[in-house]
Design a protein around this motif. Structure first.
Motif, short mmCIF file in Angstrom:
data_model
loop_
_atom_site.label_atom_id
_atom_site.label_comp_id
_atom_site.label_asym_id
_atom_site.label_seq_id
_atom_site.Cartn_x
_atom_site.Cartn_y
_atom_site.Cartn_z
N LYS B 76 0.87 -1.24 -0.06
CA LYS B 76 -0.07 0.12 -0.04
C LYS B 76 1.01 1.27 -0.16
O LYS B 76 1.93 1.06 0.27
N TYR B 77 0.50 2.23 -0.61
CA TYR B 77 1.37 3.55 -0.77
C TYR B 77 0.20 4.74 -0.44
O TYR B 77 -0.69 4.97 -0.29
N ILE B 79 0.90 9.17 -0.43
CA ILE B 79 1.32 9.97 -1.31
C ILE B 79 0.97 11.32 -0.66
O ILE B 79 -0.27 11.64 -0.30
N ALA B 116 0.79 1.35 5.14
CA ALA B 116 1.71 1.56 4.02
C ALA B 116 3.07 1.79 4.37
O ALA B 116 3.40 2.29 5.46
N GLY B 119 6.14 5.69 0.84
CA GLY B 119 5.26 6.76 0.77
C GLY B 119 6.16 7.90 -0.16
O GLY B 119 7.52 7.79 -0.18
N ILE B 178 -0.74 10.11 -9.61
CA ILE B 178 -0.04 8.82 -9.73
C ILE B 178 0.38 8.47 -11.24
O ILE B 178 1.67 7.92 -11.02
N PRO B 195 -8.10 5.15 -6.47
CA PRO B 195 -6.77 4.71 -5.79
C PRO B 195 -6.87 4.05 -4.59
O PRO B 195 -5.89 3.25 -4.56
N GLY B 199 -4.21 2.16 -7.28
CA GLY B 199 -3.44 3.48 -7.38
C GLY B 199 -2.34 3.38 -7.93
O GLY B 199 -2.15 2.89 -9.08
N LEU B 200 -1.19 3.88 -7.42
CA LEU B 200 0.15 3.82 -7.61
C LEU B 200 0.48 2.28 -7.88
O LEU B 200 0.33 1.44 -6.98
N CYS B 203 -1.54 -0.56 -6.83
CA CYS B 203 -1.85 -0.84 -5.63
C CYS B 203 -2.65 -0.01 -4.76
O CYS B 203 -2.72 1.20 -5.19
N THR B 205 -3.70 3.01 -2.81
CA THR B 205 -3.08 4.17 -2.53
C THR B 205 -4.11 5.33 -1.83
O THR B 205 -5.13 5.45 -2.35
N VAL B 207 -3.94 9.44 -1.27
CA VAL B 207 -3.32 10.70 -1.75
C VAL B 207 -4.05 11.72 -0.86
O VAL B 207 -5.12 11.95 -0.88
#
Lengths: 159, 431
Positions: B76-77, B79, B116, B119, B178, B195, B199-200, B203, B205, B207
């Motif tokens: 997981k990301y 941002i 996550a 990042g 992204i 997302p 998302g990114l 995966c 994500t 933001v």
């Protein structure tokens, strides 16, 4: 022979390639490295970057990215790249008058470079400094709350 | 009235960007609390606080975090959107340059909440000073063990990478951002999938905006109840407003949500520049509908009051316009901005923004006719309300149509055929 990145840039590129889960992400920072080295991005440099990132990244993909973003200079600019913000908040505080002033001081029109290659003047969209208008960016630095006098002083200081 | 400084309490201290200073004013306390909590607890606190995203859309932050699927094998990301670029907006830049650790702290808390381990801090490429300030803060945080493996012995890992954009306003839209982070052109993506699901790198994500992350440590530190009592019921907390245009003291101000717009202009910003009368205010960045001086009298700086006035708080950019300003010129310049920044994917936006800009240019030069003005209004109906992938086209409409409707006499006065129009004009000149 094609473009050769400096050894410093190569090691930076190698680090970048480790930093992202997908090496395609290196295109944007890679283009910045190229621009830092020669002041602009050109076909040979983009080809070298595509090769460095490797398959499946092609020149076309690097080129497509470079042409989308305005901060990559697609042709050489002067030693001092002057970018004046032309959006409405700056207009309301007199950027149009400042723009004319700079043009007359440098003897060029917007978008032109002085014959000695020292200054390039461009009008750009919002630089995110609306409360400190009128403002310009010269290379990496912002100059804000400008007056004609301040502007003359700044230009005089650039050698 | 005075500012209510929560996020910006220490922003003017010359050492505010240094780790040591930030720690001395309870910095990273919120993160330390969060690291000992379960992810669900953190999300619950943020939900309860009522915090709404500070990037423009105002979506509830805790709810956004709760959309991340829990049992999924993909990474997981997280941002941070620092691609500030809406004309009028310059609040995030100040937070990035002066209080980078507050953002990092908020990101670690967010990362822990959604699970996550990696990042990205996506910052607009022009912010060179901010890039230096943030990179230095990231390095300091790594050295102190606030980022990286096993943060503060909690068993939680979080890596943060700074990524500079390259001058595309559209990359402030989260799916375009992204794509840009993936090394592509900044083209917004069709949603769904959102997302939070894909998302990114496909995966899950999240933001969030710089100001949103900067708020989170204070909520964790002082509690959801403390936060939700500030501001109004539906717009809790404080907000940073970047004021530009014809005021004596433009700049970034942090005030309690619900504060009357005129108090912000007259008290904090010192009133109108050269004491010219107020003509209009764009209250939330160039894309939101303009308010006439009359409407400003009853407008408060919160989501509800703005909705009642058929406009928005948007990105928190207050553009104050004094009497004597040429609204045809300012509107043309806004339209030019949107035409320049359209990514070109969707026809209504790619063609529409350029067309509107060209028509306004014609009117500005005194070459337009009433048919051109009608055409802008008719065109704008086809550029909004879901005809495009992202809201850039709607943003252009927001910057143009309300101004033409509310200040129609100014536009009509510039038309080539204005002589023939004079009969019906007086009725519209009172605005």
């Amino acid at each position: 022979m094609g473009y050769q990145f400096s050894s410093e840039s190569v090691s930076r590129l190698n680090k970048l390639l480790e930093m992202f889960p997908d090496k395609r992400s290196v295109i944007l920072p890679g283009l910045y490295l190229l621009q830092k080295e020669q002041g602009f991005v050109d076909r040979e440099g983009m080809e070298a970057l595509a090769d460095k990132i490797g398959s499946p990244i092609s020149l076309a993909q690097v080129y497509g990215v470079a042409t989308f973003y305005t901060l990559y200079n697609k042709k050489p600019v002067g030693k001092y790249h002057i970018q004046i913000c032309g959006t409405s908040s700056c207009y309301m505080r007199g950027n149009d008058k400042l723009e004319k002033h700079i043009c007359s001081r440098l003897g060029i029109e917007l978008g032109e470079t002085t014959p000695d290659k020292k200054f390039t003047l461009e009008e750009v969209e919002c630089l995110g400094a609306c409360g400190y208008a009128p403002m310009i960016q010269i290379n990496d630095a912002y100059y804000e709350n400008l007056t004609f006098e301040k502007m003359d002083e700044i230009l005089k200081g650039l050698t | 009235m005075a500012e209510m400084k929560i996020l910006t309490k220490f922003i003017d201290d010359p050492r505010s960007n240094e780790l040591e200073f930030y720690e001395s004013v309870h910095g990273y306390d919120g993160m330390k609390k969060a690291l000992s909590m379960a992810p669900e607890e953190i999300i619950e606190i943020v939900k309860k606080s009522g915090l709404r995203g500070r990037g423009g859309a105002g979506f509830p932050t805790g709810l956004k975090w709760s959309f991340i699927p829990k049992d999924i094998p993909k990474p997981k990301y997280l941002i941070c959107n620092a691609d500030e670029g809406e004309p009028g907006t310059f609040k995030d830049r100040k937070l990035i340059e002066n209080l980078p650790h507050q953002i990092i702290e908020g990101m670690v808390i967010g990362a822990k909440a959604i699970g996550a381990n990696k990042g990205f801090f996506y910052i607009r490429g022009e912010f060179n000073k901010g890039i230096d300030s943030m990179q230095k803060a990231i390095d300091e945080a790594y050295a102190k063990g606030y980022l990286g493996k096993n943060i503060q012995g909690s068993g939680f890992d979080f890596d943060l990478v700074l990524y500079a954009g390259a001058g595309a306003y559209i990359c402030g839209e989260e799916t375009a951002l992204i794509n840009s982070l993936e090394g592509r052109r900044g083209h917004p993506r069709l949603k769904p999938p959102f997302p939070a699901v894909s998302g990114l790198y496909r995966c899950p994500t999240v933001v969030n905006n710089v100001e949103t992350f900067s708020t989170v440590p204070h909520i964790l530190d002082k509690g959801a109840d403390w936060y939700s009592k500030i501001g109004t019921e539906k717009s809790p907390g404080t907000r940073l407003f970047s004021v530009s245009g014809h005021v004596k003291r433009p700049g970034v101000y942090e005030i309690e949500l619900g504060t009357p717009l005129l108090e912000l202009i007259n008290d904090l910003c010192g009133g109108m520049l050269d004491d010219v009368p107020l003509k209009a205010v764009i209250p939330g960045g160039s894309s939101v509908p303009i308010l006439t001086a009359e409407e400003c009298k009853t407008a408060n700086m919160d989501f509800e009051s703005m909705a009642a006035h058929k406009t928005m708080l948007g990105s928190g950019a207050v553009i104050v316009i004094g009497e004597g300003t040429d609204l045809v010129e300012t509107t043309y310049r806004f339209a030019r901005f949107y035409a320049h920044e359209s990514c070109g994917q969707c026809t209504p936006c790619r063609e529409g923004t350029h067309w509107v800009r060209d028509l306004l240019h014609k009117i500005r030069e005194g070459e337009g006719t009433s048919a051109d003005l009608d055409l802008i209004l008719s065109l704008s109906r086809n550029m909004e309300g879901g005809t495009t992938i992202c809201p850039l086209s709607d943003a252009c409409v927001g910057a143009v149509r309300p101004t033409i409707l509310k200040f129609k006499h100014e536009f009509e006065a510039r038309l080539k055929d204005k002589v023939g129009k004079e009969e019906e004009m007086p009725a519209q000149t009172g605005a």
